[in-house]
Design a protein around this motif. Structure first.
Motif, PDB file in Angstrom:
ATOM      1  N   TYR A  36       0.842  -1.188   0.000  1.00  0.00           N
ATOM      2  CA  TYR A  36       0.000   0.000   0.000  1.00  0.00           C
ATOM      3  C   TYR A  36       0.880   1.240   0.000  1.00  0.00           C
ATOM      4  CZ  TYR A  36      -4.321  -2.560   0.978  1.00  0.00           C
ATOM      5  OH  TYR A  36      -5.422  -3.391   0.891  1.00  0.00           O
ATOM      6  N   GLN A  38       0.818   5.476   0.976  1.00  0.00           N
ATOM      7  CA  GLN A  38       0.084   6.503   1.707  1.00  0.00           C
ATOM      8  C   GLN A  38       0.739   7.857   1.541  1.00  0.00           C
ATOM      9  OE1 GLN A  38      -0.118   6.214   6.020  1.00  0.00           O
ATOM     10  NE2 GLN A  38      -2.070   7.291   6.072  1.00  0.00           N
ATOM     11  N   SER A  41      -1.786  13.033   4.976  1.00  0.00           N
ATOM     12  CA  SER A  41      -3.185  13.435   5.206  1.00  0.00           C
ATOM     13  C   SER A  41      -4.182  12.645   4.366  1.00  0.00           C
ATOM     14  CB  SER A  41      -3.372  14.936   4.916  1.00  0.00           C
ATOM     15  OG  SER A  41      -2.536  15.687   5.744  1.00  0.00           O
ATOM     16  N   GLN A  42      -3.786  11.458   3.931  1.00  0.00           N
ATOM     17  CA  GLN A  42      -4.710  10.574   3.202  1.00  0.00           C
ATOM     18  C   GLN A  42      -4.622   9.172   3.781  1.00  0.00           C
ATOM     19  OE1 GLN A  42      -4.447  10.547  -1.057  1.00  0.00           O
ATOM     20  NE2 GLN A  42      -3.933  12.725  -1.184  1.00  0.00           N
ATOM     21  N   GLY A  43      -5.653   8.371   3.509  1.00  0.00           N
ATOM     22  CA  GLY A  43      -5.575   6.972   3.875  1.00  0.00           C
ATOM     23  C   GLY A  43      -4.725   6.205   2.888  1.00  0.00           C
ATOM     24  N   PRO A  44      -4.187   5.052   3.277  1.00  0.00           N
ATOM     25  CA  PRO A  44      -3.404   4.243   2.350  1.00  0.00           C
ATOM     26  C   PRO A  44      -4.243   3.778   1.165  1.00  0.00           C
ATOM     27  CG  PRO A  44      -3.077   3.508   4.613  1.00  0.00           C
ATOM     28  CD  PRO A  44      -4.224   4.477   4.621  1.00  0.00           C
ATOM     29  N   PHE A  46      -4.190   0.797  -2.110  1.00  0.00           N
ATOM     30  CA  PHE A  46      -3.625  -0.434  -2.636  1.00  0.00           C
ATOM     31  C   PHE A  46      -2.749  -0.155  -3.852  1.00  0.00           C
ATOM     32  CE2 PHE A  46      -3.860  -4.968  -3.622  1.00  0.00           C
ATOM     33  CZ  PHE A  46      -3.786  -5.008  -4.991  1.00  0.00           C
ATOM     34  N   GLN A  49      -0.475  -6.635  -5.427  1.00  0.00           N
ATOM     35  CA  GLN A  49      -0.544  -7.839  -4.598  1.00  0.00           C
ATOM     36  C   GLN A  49       0.042  -9.005  -5.383  1.00  0.00           C
ATOM     37  OE1 GLN A  49      -4.324 -10.052  -4.024  1.00  0.00           O
ATOM     38  NE2 GLN A  49      -4.013  -9.729  -1.849  1.00  0.00           N
ATOM     39  N   TYR A  87       3.792   0.552   2.566  1.00  0.00           N
ATOM     40  CA  TYR A  87       3.587  -0.503   3.552  1.00  0.00           C
ATOM     41  C   TYR A  87       3.533  -1.864   2.866  1.00  0.00           C
ATOM     42  CZ  TYR A  87       1.977   3.244   6.672  1.00  0.00           C
ATOM     43  OH  TYR A  87       1.881   4.383   7.436  1.00  0.00           O
ATOM     44  N   LEU A  96      -5.975  -7.142   8.606  1.00  0.00           N
ATOM     45  CA  LEU A  96      -4.923  -6.391   7.932  1.00  0.00           C
ATOM     46  C   LEU A  96      -4.067  -5.677   8.968  1.00  0.00           C
ATOM     47  CD1 LEU A  96      -6.796  -4.702   4.961  1.00  0.00           C
ATOM     48  CD2 LEU A  96      -5.236  -6.626   4.861  1.00  0.00           C
ATOM     49  N   ILE A  97      -2.823  -6.100   9.069  1.00  0.00           N
ATOM     50  CA  ILE A  97      -1.906  -5.479  10.016  1.00  0.00           C
ATOM     51  C   ILE A  97      -0.847  -4.710   9.234  1.00  0.00           C
ATOM     52  CG2 ILE A  97      -0.216  -5.856  11.834  1.00  0.00           C
ATOM     53  CD1 ILE A  97      -3.019  -6.455  12.735  1.00  0.00           C
ATOM     54  N   PHE A  98      -0.807  -3.401   9.467  1.00  0.00           N
ATOM     55  CA  PHE A  98       0.209  -2.557   8.850  1.00  0.00           C
ATOM     56  C   PHE A  98       1.370  -2.392   9.815  1.00  0.00           C
ATOM     57  CE2 PHE A  98      -1.856  -0.564   5.131  1.00  0.00           C
ATOM     58  CZ  PHE A  98      -3.136  -1.043   5.308  1.00  0.00           C
ATOM     59  N   GLY A  99       2.579  -2.295   9.277  1.00  0.00           N
ATOM     60  CA  GLY A  99       3.722  -1.985  10.112  1.00  0.00           C
ATOM     61  C   GLY A  99       3.965  -0.481  10.091  1.00  0.00           C
ATOM     62  N   THR A 100       5.200  -0.097  10.262  1.00  0.00           N
ATOM     63  CA  THR A 100       5.529   1.332  10.267  1.00  0.00           C
ATOM     64  C   THR A 100       5.826   1.845   8.864  1.00  0.00           C
ATOM     65  OG1 THR A 100       7.812   0.785  10.782  1.00  0.00           O
ATOM     66  CG2 THR A 100       6.384   1.356  12.628  1.00  0.00           C
TER      67      THR A 100
ATOM     68  N   TYR B  35      -8.392   1.978  12.416  1.00  0.00           N
ATOM     69  CA  TYR B  35      -6.984   2.136  12.757  1.00  0.00           C
ATOM     70  C   TYR B  35      -6.775   3.518  13.374  1.00  0.00           C
ATOM     71  CZ  TYR B  35      -6.155  -1.620   9.325  1.00  0.00           C
ATOM     72  OH  TYR B  35      -6.166  -2.795   8.626  1.00  0.00           O
ATOM     73  N   LEU B  41       4.701   5.497  14.411  1.00  0.00           N
ATOM     74  CA  LEU B  41       4.112   4.217  14.836  1.00  0.00           C
ATOM     75  C   LEU B  41       3.318   3.529  13.736  1.00  0.00           C
ATOM     76  CD1 LEU B  41       2.896   5.147  18.437  1.00  0.00           C
ATOM     77  CD2 LEU B  41       4.997   3.963  17.761  1.00  0.00           C
ATOM     78  N   GLY B  42       3.216   4.136  12.575  1.00  0.00           N
ATOM     79  CA  GLY B  42       2.462   3.523  11.489  1.00  0.00           C
ATOM     80  C   GLY B  42       0.979   3.440  11.797  1.00  0.00           C
ATOM     81  N   LEU B  43       0.300   2.529  11.143  1.00  0.00           N
ATOM     82  CA  LEU B  43      -1.131   2.306  11.397  1.00  0.00           C
ATOM     83  C   LEU B  43      -1.275   1.136  12.356  1.00  0.00           C
ATOM     84  CD1 LEU B  43      -1.120   3.488   8.323  1.00  0.00           C
ATOM     85  CD2 LEU B  43      -3.461   2.673   8.344  1.00  0.00           C
ATOM     86  N   LEU B  90      -8.420   6.204  11.073  1.00  0.00           N
ATOM     87  CA  LEU B  90      -8.715   5.806   9.705  1.00  0.00           C
ATOM     88  C   LEU B  90      -9.612   4.587   9.689  1.00  0.00           C
ATOM     89  CD1 LEU B  90      -5.118   6.293   8.401  1.00  0.00           C
ATOM     90  CD2 LEU B  90      -7.088   7.406   7.379  1.00  0.00           C
ATOM     91  N   GLU B 102      -8.583  -5.838  -1.952  1.00  0.00           N
ATOM     92  CA  GLU B 102      -7.882  -4.687  -1.432  1.00  0.00           C
ATOM     93  C   GLU B 102      -8.791  -3.958  -0.455  1.00  0.00           C
ATOM     94  OE1 GLU B 102      -8.016  -2.690  -5.621  1.00  0.00           O
ATOM     95  OE2 GLU B 102      -7.827  -1.057  -4.158  1.00  0.00           O
ATOM     96  N   PHE B 105      -9.767   2.966   2.041  1.00  0.00           N
ATOM     97  CA  PHE B 105      -9.723   3.784   3.243  1.00  0.00           C
ATOM     98  C   PHE B 105     -10.526   5.066   3.097  1.00  0.00           C
ATOM     99  CE2 PHE B 105      -6.610   2.033   6.231  1.00  0.00           C
ATOM    100  CZ  PHE B 105      -6.104   1.002   5.472  1.00  0.00           C
ATOM    101  N   GLY B 106     -11.029   5.529   4.227  1.00  0.00           N
ATOM    102  CA  GLY B 106     -11.620   6.847   4.290  1.00  0.00           C
ATOM    103  C   GLY B 106     -10.549   7.923   4.365  1.00  0.00           C
TER     104      GLY B 106
END
Lengths: 108, 114
Positions: A36, A38, A41-44, A46, A49, A87, A96-100, B35, B41-43, B90, B102, B105-106
């Motif tokens: 993903y 990002q 000021s926006q969401g991630p 896709f 994959q 990400y 769905l687990i995102f890292g840093t 999230y 710290l990411g999401l 989010l 996929e 996100f908002g």
């Protein structure tokens, strides 16, 4: 749940190819690898994959070696607008687990 | 276009208030996620839901609850807001997770607790 490790940050210049590698040593047989992007000021959103070998779309390529313990996102000829956080996620039907993520800075 | 809409872009609340963050998706997605994102710290996943009235804890559920009474709506509730819950929140939705799926996100809600 497979944990992912990726570089905290990378710098590049416009026109260069950028490769961001993600390590996921504990990936399970049925897990998919997803990236993903990002912007501030926006969401991630896709990007791409894959499951194995190579996947390419209009934005990027994803290279996955045979052991699937890592993956590399390749961005061809980056521009300033590719400056973002990237990400790497590994999942199957689980959450769905995102890292840093990896903060990519593209310079002119 | 898939749309995930969060009710507020910015919110300022007082410590101790009960806060509701609303999220609505228009694509009949089964999964919805909340999230929070903090610098460095990411999401981090708070809660997710894979069906109406179903919820699962994420990595940091403490101090939060959720509600999913209708498929298109997923609400995050801060029972008693505290300053350490100041963050960007989010919401996301997706079909079942697997091949060629996929998450969408908002635009995020920036919550400040004073």
């Amino acid at each position: 749940l497979a944990k992912t490790t990726q570089p905290i940050s990378m710098d590049s210049y416009e026109g260069q190819e950028v490769n961001i590698t993600c390590s996921h040593n504990n990936i399970a047989t049925n897990d998919y690898i997803t990236w993903y992007q990002q912007f501030p000021s926006q969401g991630p959103r896709f990007i791409i994959q894959g499951y194995k070998t190579k996947v390419t779309n209009e934005v990027a390529s994803l290279f996955i070696p045979a052991d699937r313990k890592s993956s590399t996102l390749s961005l061809p000829r980056v521009s300033l607008s590719d400056t973002a956080v990237y990400y790497c996620l590994v999942y199957n039907t689980d959450k769905l687990i995102f890292g840093t993520g990896t903060r990519l800075q593209v310079f002119p | 276009d898939v749309k995930v809409t969060q009710s507020s872009r910015y919110l300022v609340k007082r410590t101790g208030e009960k806060v509701f963050l609303e999220c609505v998706q228009d694509m009949d997605h089964e999964n919805m996620f909340w999230y929070r994102q903090d610098p460095g710290l990411g999401l981090r996943l708070i809660y997710f839901s894979y069906d109406v009235k179903m919820k699962e804890k994420g990595d940091i559920p403490e101090g939060y609850s959720v509600s999913r009474e209708k498929k298109e709506r997923f609400s995050l509730i801060l029972e008693s807001a505290s300053t350490n819950q100041t963050s960007m929140y989010l919401c996301a939705s997706s079909k079942w997770l697997g091949e060629n799926t996929e998450a969408f996100f908002g635009q995020g809600t920036r919550l400040t607790v004073v």
